[in-house]
Design an enzyme around this catalytic site. Structure first.
Site, PDB file in Angstrom:
ATOM      1  N   PHE A   1      40.632  40.158  37.609  1.00 44.48           N
ATOM      2  CA  PHE A   1      41.612  41.217  37.350  1.00 44.48           C
ATOM      3  C   PHE A   1      42.675  41.091  38.432  1.00 44.48           C
ATOM      4  O   PHE A   1      42.394  41.332  39.606  1.00 44.48           O
ATOM      5  CB  PHE A   1      40.902  42.567  37.418  1.00 44.48           C
ATOM      6  N   ALA A   2      43.882  40.681  38.049  1.00 44.81           N
ATOM      7  CA  ALA A   2      44.913  40.361  39.038  1.00 44.81           C
ATOM      8  C   ALA A   2      46.083  41.330  38.947  1.00 44.81           C
ATOM      9  O   ALA A   2      47.089  41.058  38.290  1.00 44.81           O
ATOM     10  CB  ALA A   2      45.381  38.927  38.849  1.00 44.81           C
TER      11      ALA A   2
ATOM     12  N   GLY B   1      49.714  47.478  46.384  1.00 44.00           N
ATOM     13  CA  GLY B   1      48.331  47.838  46.098  1.00 44.00           C
ATOM     14  C   GLY B   1      48.326  49.101  45.272  1.00 44.00           C
ATOM     15  O   GLY B   1      48.528  49.079  44.058  1.00 44.00           O
TER      16      GLY B   1
ATOM     17  N   ILE C   1      42.198  39.285  45.249  1.00 42.92           N
ATOM     18  CA  ILE C   1      41.675  39.115  43.900  1.00 42.92           C
ATOM     19  C   ILE C   1      40.251  38.571  43.959  1.00 42.92           C
ATOM     20  O   ILE C   1      40.027  37.456  44.450  1.00 42.92           O
ATOM     21  CB  ILE C   1      42.574  38.171  43.076  1.00 42.92           C
TER      22      ILE C   1
ATOM     23  N   GLU D   1      39.847  49.655  43.587  1.00 42.99           N
ATOM     24  CA  GLU D   1      39.973  50.459  42.360  1.00 42.99           C
ATOM     25  C   GLU D   1      40.384  51.906  42.644  1.00 42.99           C
ATOM     26  O   GLU D   1      39.966  52.837  41.976  1.00 42.99           O
ATOM     27  CB  GLU D   1      38.688  50.408  41.526  1.00 42.99           C
TER      28      GLU D   1
END
Length: 398
Positions: free
Chosen positions: A132-133, A140, A166, A378
């Site tokens: 997931f990039a 950020g 990543i 996340e």
């Protein structure tokens, strides 16, 4: 064994069976693996773990049944249970499973037949590693700072830019890449001045995509940078319409945030188990550490924090599985509380173990290094708190 009794109200019997199976798998397949000591070791081990997860059928929980998955739609409670079991035994194994979910969910949500058919069945078998990039060195939490661009070129797009931090960089078979779209790379402006962002699937061996180097963590994990230079993808690689990438990325993170909290619970549970076992057998001043009230107080707080974390985690996962509109609030609460609590629990475990707890080869020291990043990726704790406050002020608090 995962404590499913505490969260019984949020689970079905099939989830309880899955918890037992996941715990058994982790003990049998992961416990015998020697700890990794270097970034190179972690990269080799990540591929090995992916094969084990694929052969065991665990990657099937990362995709819907239409592409070989284990459930009609992604079962978040199941994913949480798997992550909790894996994280208890191996934070690296948890990360490998987590990226199968994170990298492939946007594809499942918005990909066309060509891209879903190519990648998702392979993800389910553990035959393709996902990444997931979205993050960049200067972008950020603030995605408005994103510099990676995708410009139209005939019947496809050309991507240029650099992604940082990543997971699976240099290893992944495909990357879900987020880029600013628009003529000449300028990009349109969305809500509140946010640049127009679009998501694409880019194969790991695509011309113009290069592994730009490892970013080495204190607890070995395959993290790094990728560079995109005149990297061409077909229009079929686009996920959804132009400009929908930000919403797709946020929708993905919203759904999977509770699984990060579940991983935190797994690490915290392992730390509590190690600390409790040590307190029972380690004697000081003629009696076990467990006989001292200050140690009992620590263990009591650790156990209470863990139980509260699990309740928040599986409440959020159940909300996701039921399609609740309160998913954003509950996921933010779960991640903020559980990851911060896990940090406290692991820290207290180090304190109870004393010198043993800071030896580099001890499980608790490895957990101490591994658990810290959960409060950042996340969505940081601070961002989750802002989300919670926003939802409360909207009248959505519960």
């Amino acid at each position: 064994m995962i404590d499913t009794d505490t969260v019984r109200g949020f689970l079905e019997e099939r989830h309880r069976r899955l918890a037992r199976e996941a715990t058994g798998f982790a003990a049998a397949a992961l416990a015998p693996l020697a700890p990794v000591e270097t970034d190179a070791d972690a990269r080799a081990r990540a591929r090995e773990i992916l094969t084990l997860l694929g052969e065991g059928g665990w990657c099937r929980w990362a995709v819907p049944a239409a592409w070989g998955g284990a459930a009609e739609t992604i079962d978040l409670r199941a994913c949480c249970l798997v992550r909790e079991a894996l994280a208890w035994q191996s934070p690296l194994a948890d990360a490998v499973f987590a990226l199968q979910c994170l990298g492939s969910l946007p594809v499942a949500l918005a990909g066309g037949e060509e891209v879903t058919g190519r990648w998702l069945p392979a993800v389910a078998k553990g035959a393709a590693m996902a990444a997931f990039a979205m993050t960049e060195a200067e972008a950020g939490t603030d995605v408005a700072g994103m510099k990676t661009r995708a410009r139209r070129d005939g019947d496809g797009y050309v991507l240029d830019g650099r992604k940082a931090f990543i997971s699976n960089a240099g290893l992944a078979d495909f990357y879900t890449v987020f880029a600013v779209t628009g003529a000449s790379g300028e990009g349109g402006e969305g809500d509140a001045g946010r640049p127009e962002i679009t998501a694409f699937v880019v194969a790991g061996d695509a011309p113009g995509l290069e592994f730009a180097g490892a970013q080495v963590l204190s607890e070995p994990h395959p993290l790094g940078e990728i560079a995109l230079t005149n990297c061409r993808v077909e229009a079929s690689a686009r996920l959804g319409e132009e400009g929908e990438g930000f919403k797709l990325g946020m929708r993905t993170l919203d759904r999977l945030r509770a699984t990060v909290a579940a991983a935190a619970c797994g690490m915290a549970a392992r730390a509590l188990a190690e600390a409790s076992a040590h307190a029972r057998k380690r004697e000081q001043f003629g009696r076990p550490l467990a006989g001292f009230q200050l140690i009992q107080q620590k263990l009591a707080r650790m156990a209470t924090d863990l139980a509260a974390s699990r309740l928040l985690v599986y409440r959020a996962a159940a909300a996701a599985d039921s399609g609740s509109e309160r998913l954003t609030l509950r996921s933010a609460m779960a991640k903020a509380f559980a990851t911060e609590a896990a940090g406290r629990i692991v820290d207290e475990a180090v304190q109870i173990l004393g010198g043993r707890g800071v030896l580099a080869d001890h499980p608790v020291d490895r957990l101490y290094r591994a658990v810290r990043s959960l409060r950042i990726y996340e969505g940081t704790t601070e961002i989750q708190q802002l989300v919670i406050a926003r939802e409360v002020l909207r009248g959505e608090g519960d």
